[in-house]
Design a protein around this motif. Sequence first.
Motif, mmCIF file in Angstrom:
data_model
loop_
_atom_site.group_PDB
_atom_site.id
_atom_site.type_symbol
_atom_site.label_atom_id
_atom_site.label_comp_id
_atom_site.label_asym_id
_atom_site.label_seq_id
_atom_site.Cartn_x
_atom_site.Cartn_y
_atom_site.Cartn_z
ATOM 1 N N ARG A 1 36.667 47.034 39.047
ATOM 2 C CA ARG A 1 36.467 46.244 40.270
ATOM 3 C C ARG A 1 35.360 46.860 41.114
ATOM 4 N N ASP A 2 34.939 46.091 42.117
ATOM 5 C CA ASP A 2 34.043 46.659 43.118
ATOM 6 C C ASP A 2 34.804 47.721 43.886
ATOM 7 N N ASP A 3 34.181 48.905 44.057
ATOM 8 C CA ASP A 3 34.877 50.008 44.728
ATOM 9 C C ASP A 3 34.687 49.916 46.239
ATOM 10 N N GLN B 1 39.860 51.558 41.789
ATOM 11 C CA GLN B 1 39.108 50.322 41.579
ATOM 12 C C GLN B 1 38.046 50.474 40.500
ATOM 13 N N GLU B 2 37.408 51.633 40.472
ATOM 14 C CA GLU B 2 36.392 51.879 39.455
ATOM 15 C C GLU B 2 37.012 51.871 38.059
ATOM 16 N N ASP C 1 44.984 41.394 44.962
ATOM 17 C CA ASP C 1 44.756 42.397 43.920
ATOM 18 C C ASP C 1 46.043 42.834 43.227
ATOM 19 N N ASP D 1 38.418 35.367 37.674
ATOM 20 C CA ASP D 1 36.991 35.733 37.678
ATOM 21 C C ASP D 1 36.798 37.138 37.115
ATOM 22 N N ASN D 2 37.599 37.442 36.117
ATOM 23 C CA ASN D 2 37.546 38.717 35.399
ATOM 24 C C ASN D 2 37.951 39.910 36.261
ATOM 25 N N SER D 3 38.567 39.650 37.412
ATOM 26 C CA SER D 3 39.088 40.715 38.268
ATOM 27 C C SER D 3 40.588 40.839 38.021
ATOM 28 N N LYS D 4 41.017 42.007 37.563
ATOM 29 C CA LYS D 4 42.415 42.189 37.169
ATOM 30 C C LYS D 4 43.361 42.246 38.371
ATOM 31 N N ALA E 1 44.065 37.839 35.268
ATOM 32 C CA ALA E 1 42.757 38.108 35.873
ATOM 33 C C ALA E 1 42.125 36.802 36.330
#
Length: 380
Positions: free
Chosen positions: A188-190, A183-184, A198, A124-127, A122
Motif C-alpha cells: 500500500r501507499d505508506d 503498509q509497505e 483498510d 483496486d488491488n489494495s488489500k 482487495a
Amino acid sequence: MTAPTATATDSAATDSGAERAPVRRRRPRTGTALVTAAVVVAVGAGGAAAIGFGGRDPGTATASTLPPATAQVTRQTLVDAQTVDGELGYGTTRTAAARRGGTLTWLAPTGGTVKRGQPVYAVDNSKVVLLYGGLPAYRTLRSGVEGADVKQFEQNLSALGYTGFTVDDEYTGSTAEAVRDWQEDLGRDDTGRVEPSDIVYADADVRVEGHEASTGDTVQPGKSVLTYTGTSRLVTVELDIDDQRLAKKDNKVGVTLPDGKQLDGLITEVETVIETGSGGTGQDEPETRIEVTVTVADPKALAAYDQASVKVAFTADERADVLTVPVAALLALAEGGYGVEVVDGGRTRIVAVSTGLFASGRVEVAGDGLTEGLTVGVPA
C-alpha cells in the motif's frame, strides 16, 4: 392456569366441579419444529388422566359419587426437558461489505481460512486485511487520535511483529512509523494513516463461507463482498421466545448426530435476535428469537460432517425424589391455591397442596398427609 373454584362449605357432601438485541434478516429454516421430550424418570408407579380441573371443600370427607378417574401419587425425579432441531456448522454467518468504491480485484477463496494480518479481499488491488477485535473500524487513525479503537489496532500491529511504539490508546508518531512499515509490506501507499476501509475486524480467524460478488465487479460502499463464519465447529439452535427458560449459558445439553451418536454439549452463547421478514404477504413482521450456540466436548466426533441437522436436548429444570400427581388432578380452592381430591375407599377428601415443577403432564406437590401411593381423583 385457570380452574373452576371449589367453594369451602360445611356440608357433608358436594359434587365434583366442572371441567375445568441485533436485527437480522430471517433465514429459511427447515425442520425447526420443536419436539417436546419432557422426561420423567419414575421411581414409583404413575398414572395418567385427561386434562381438566374440578374441586370440593378442603378437608371434607364425603360419600358422594366418586371421581370418574383416579391416579396415584408417585415419588419420582421430574425433569423439564425439551428436544429441538439444531444446525451443525460454523456458527453465525456474517457479511464483509466494501467500505469504499472501486473494482474488486481479489477474494479469499471459499472454504479457506483467513488469519490475522492476511487479506480478506482487495479493491483496486489494495488489500483489506483481517485484524482481531470486537470494535469495528469507524474513523481514520492518525497521529493525535486517542481511544479504544487505537489500542485495539496497536495490539494487532504488535501481534504482527511491528515494534517501536507503545501499545496504548494514543496514536503517536511512533505508531505512524510502524504503520508505514506495515503498509509497505502490504504493498500500500505508506501514508502512516489507517482508514476504516483498510480493515475487517473479527473475534478470531474466519472461514470464508461464500462470495457475494465476483472479481472484476465494480463495488460501492456498503456492497456485500463475501460472507464468513468462525472456524470452530458449532451447533446453532433457534428457540421461540417462549422457550427462553431452556437457554442458560454454561448449561449442559445433549447433541444427537444424524447417525444416532450422542455427544455432550455446552451452551456457550445465548443471544436475542430480531429477524425481519423476507417479503411477501404476512412475511414482514419482525420476529424475536433466541439464538443458542453449543460446543461439543469431543469436536473430533464431528469430522464426518461439514454441515448437518442435529437434535439438541435441553434440560431447563429437575426435581429429584419428589411427590407428583397428574396436572389434571389439581383443584382450584376458593381460599386460593390448589388441592387434590384424595380417594379413600368409598369416600373422598380434599387436601390442600403447594406446587413446584410442572413437566411431562405431572406436577410436583406437597401437602399435609400426602404420601406416595395415595389415590387422587382425576376428572374425565
